[in-house]
Design a protein around this motif. Structure first.
Motif, PDB file in Angstrom:
ATOM      1  N   PHE A   1       0.844  -1.186   0.000  1.00  0.00           N
ATOM      2  CA  PHE A   1       0.000   0.000   0.000  1.00  0.00           C
ATOM      3  C   PHE A   1       0.885   1.244   0.000  1.00  0.00           C
ATOM      4  CE2 PHE A   1      -3.731  -2.364   0.487  1.00  0.00           C
ATOM      5  CZ  PHE A   1      -4.844  -1.534   0.604  1.00  0.00           C
ATOM      6  N   VAL A   2       0.486   2.239  -0.785  1.00  0.00           N
ATOM      7  CA  VAL A   2       1.064   3.575  -0.722  1.00  0.00           C
ATOM      8  C   VAL A   2      -0.053   4.471  -0.205  1.00  0.00           C
ATOM      9  CG1 VAL A   2       2.125   5.463  -1.990  1.00  0.00           C
ATOM     10  CG2 VAL A   2       2.582   3.107  -2.669  1.00  0.00           C
ATOM     11  N   GLU A   3       0.130   5.039   0.986  1.00  0.00           N
ATOM     12  CA  GLU A   3      -0.933   5.814   1.621  1.00  0.00           C
ATOM     13  C   GLU A   3      -0.526   7.272   1.767  1.00  0.00           C
ATOM     14  OE1 GLU A   3      -2.266   4.053   5.228  1.00  0.00           O
ATOM     15  OE2 GLU A   3      -2.852   2.173   4.272  1.00  0.00           O
ATOM     16  N   ILE A   4      -1.501   8.159   1.540  1.00  0.00           N
ATOM     17  CA  ILE A   4      -1.263   9.588   1.496  1.00  0.00           C
ATOM     18  C   ILE A   4      -2.321  10.283   2.343  1.00  0.00           C
ATOM     19  CG2 ILE A   4      -0.898  11.564  -0.029  1.00  0.00           C
ATOM     20  CD1 ILE A   4      -1.079   9.257  -2.316  1.00  0.00           C
ATOM     21  N   SER A   5      -1.915  11.211   3.202  1.00  0.00           N
ATOM     22  CA  SER A   5      -2.892  11.982   3.954  1.00  0.00           C
ATOM     23  C   SER A   5      -3.750  12.789   2.994  1.00  0.00           C
ATOM     24  CB  SER A   5      -2.180  12.915   4.937  1.00  0.00           C
ATOM     25  OG  SER A   5      -1.573  12.164   5.971  1.00  0.00           O
ATOM     26  N   LEU A   6      -5.034  12.849   3.246  1.00  0.00           N
ATOM     27  CA  LEU A   6      -5.973  13.465   2.312  1.00  0.00           C
ATOM     28  C   LEU A   6      -5.644  14.927   2.021  1.00  0.00           C
ATOM     29  CD1 LEU A   6      -9.416  11.989   3.366  1.00  0.00           C
ATOM     30  CD2 LEU A   6      -8.299  11.765   1.161  1.00  0.00           C
ATOM     31  N   GLY A   7      -5.152  15.656   3.020  1.00  0.00           N
ATOM     32  CA  GLY A   7      -4.861  17.062   2.814  1.00  0.00           C
ATOM     33  C   GLY A   7      -3.773  17.315   1.791  1.00  0.00           C
ATOM     34  N   LEU A   8      -3.005  16.260   1.479  1.00  0.00           N
ATOM     35  CA  LEU A   8      -1.898  16.405   0.547  1.00  0.00           C
ATOM     36  C   LEU A   8      -2.346  16.288  -0.908  1.00  0.00           C
ATOM     37  CD1 LEU A   8       1.129  16.821   0.661  1.00  0.00           C
ATOM     38  CD2 LEU A   8       1.425  14.367   0.680  1.00  0.00           C
ATOM     39  N   GLY A   9      -3.503  15.683  -1.129  1.00  0.00           N
ATOM     40  CA  GLY A   9      -4.021  15.567  -2.484  1.00  0.00           C
ATOM     41  C   GLY A   9      -3.408  14.447  -3.292  1.00  0.00           C
ATOM     42  N   GLY A  10      -2.358  13.817  -2.814  1.00  0.00           N
ATOM     43  CA  GLY A  10      -1.816  12.647  -3.489  1.00  0.00           C
ATOM     44  C   GLY A  10      -0.701  12.903  -4.468  1.00  0.00           C
ATOM     45  N   GLU A  11      -0.414  14.152  -4.827  1.00  0.00           N
ATOM     46  CA  GLU A  11       0.528  14.398  -5.914  1.00  0.00           C
ATOM     47  C   GLU A  11       1.951  13.909  -5.639  1.00  0.00           C
ATOM     48  OE1 GLU A  11       0.268  18.473  -6.934  1.00  0.00           O
ATOM     49  OE2 GLU A  11      -1.819  18.361  -7.551  1.00  0.00           O
ATOM     50  N   PRO A  12       2.545  14.146  -4.438  1.00  0.00           N
ATOM     51  CA  PRO A  12       3.919  13.715  -4.246  1.00  0.00           C
ATOM     52  C   PRO A  12       4.118  12.207  -4.276  1.00  0.00           C
ATOM     53  CG  PRO A  12       3.372  15.445  -2.714  1.00  0.00           C
ATOM     54  CD  PRO A  12       2.095  15.008  -3.357  1.00  0.00           C
ATOM     55  N   ALA A  13       3.025  11.429  -4.149  1.00  0.00           N
ATOM     56  CA  ALA A  13       3.190   9.979  -4.180  1.00  0.00           C
ATOM     57  C   ALA A  13       3.347   9.463  -5.594  1.00  0.00           C
ATOM     58  CB  ALA A  13       2.000   9.294  -3.532  1.00  0.00           C
ATOM     59  N   VAL A  14       3.129  10.307  -6.594  1.00  0.00           N
ATOM     60  CA  VAL A  14       3.260   9.869  -7.977  1.00  0.00           C
ATOM     61  C   VAL A  14       4.702  10.061  -8.409  1.00  0.00           C
ATOM     62  CG1 VAL A  14       2.473  10.198 -10.341  1.00  0.00           C
ATOM     63  CG2 VAL A  14       0.885  10.511  -8.433  1.00  0.00           C
ATOM     64  N   GLY A  15       5.427   8.974  -8.515  1.00  0.00           N
ATOM     65  CA  GLY A  15       6.813   9.026  -8.958  1.00  0.00           C
ATOM     66  C   GLY A  15       7.058   7.930  -9.970  1.00  0.00           C
TER      67      GLY A  15
END
Length: 277
Positions: free
Chosen positions: A161-175
């Protein structure tokens, strides 16, 4: 062999990385699965979008192969991250619930005594998330961490799983998900949600002995959890060197003695997180 990326349309922290990937060149519509699951294809990658909670979608590996005839060798799930502390975070973790007793119903999918093989990309992706977070000035506001395994869905293929806090919007997890595999892995044993405070394991010793513990009389699901974690980790890293990290603060002396003896009987060496990450 293909890679399955799995997102849910009910979760912005899941759909944002999925949409960012789909905006890249080369994607075409793919097969559909029962339940309204859509897919998109790009070379050896398949991105699935579904409308249910991710932990409810068991056996996507089997369902995909039955529907398409394609074999897959790994799953990567995009999901939101929540914590009691409300501290924003980027996290990665393997999946499974090897510690509950048989017959118990895990609250977030999976089945007691089960763990999926850990995806070999967990270590490289954690290092990538740390690098991305630093480049976006997210540290120290955001915690970049490895979590212990604690939920489903069920699968028999290497998963993460790659999990992202909602306030971040998810963009930095895209690599760039095309990262090299590392054939050395750490098995975490201890109490708590975040590594190095790993998932709880149940140990029962009526005598509460302070002396050298007798592993034959100590009950609970701890042996089940360690054996399942070791078995699935070994299957994900064939030929790899597997070590265990024992979180000293999580256990009493008799518990540490018993686990150490059990690891020695199974020829599992004890190491530290820094030996890997």
């Amino acid at each position: 062999m293909v890679t399955l990326l799995v997102a849910t349309t009910t979760d912005p922290a899941s759909t944002n990385p999925a949409n960012a990937l789909l905006a890249m060149h080369g994607w075409t519509p793919g097969a559909s699965l029962q339940g309204g699951i859509k897919s998109f294809a790009n070379q050896q990658v398949r991105l699935l979008q579904q409308g249910k909670g991710i932990v409810e979608e068991d056996h996507l590996d089997v369902r995909w192969e039955e529907a398409t005839g394609e074999e897959m060798d790994e799953l990567i799930f995009f999901s939101k991250h929540t914590a009691v502390s409300n501290r924003p975070a980027l996290t990665v973790h393997p999946i499974g619930v090897p510690h509950p007793r048989q017959g118990e119903v895990p609250p977030q999918g999976g089945k007691p005594g089960w763990a999926a093989p850990p995806n070999p990309r967990i270590g490289p992706w954690l290092r990538l998330l740390k690098k991305i977070a630093q480049s976006h000035n997210l540290v120290p506001e955001f915690e970049i961490t490895l979590e212990g395994t604690h939920h489903g869905p069920e699968t028999n293929q290497p998963a993460m799983f790659v999990e992202i806090s909602l306030g971040l919007g998810g963009e930095p997890a895209v690599g760039n998900w095309r990262m090299s595999l590392k054939k050395k892995v750490l098995l975490g044993i201890g109490g708590g949600h975040y590594a190095p405070r790993h998932v709880d394991i149940v140990m029962e010793d009526p005598s509460q002995s302070k002396a050298e513990a007798n592993t034959a009389v100590i009950g609970g699901t701890w042996k089940q959890a360690i054996e399942e974690a070791f078995k699935t980790t070994k299957s994900a890293f064939p030929g790899g060197n597997i070590m265990a990290h024992l979180d000293q603060k999580s256990f009493k002396s008799w518990q540490k003695n018993a686990i150490t003896a059990f690891l020695a009987d199974h020829n599992i060496k004890i190491g530290k997180p820094n030996d890997i990450l």
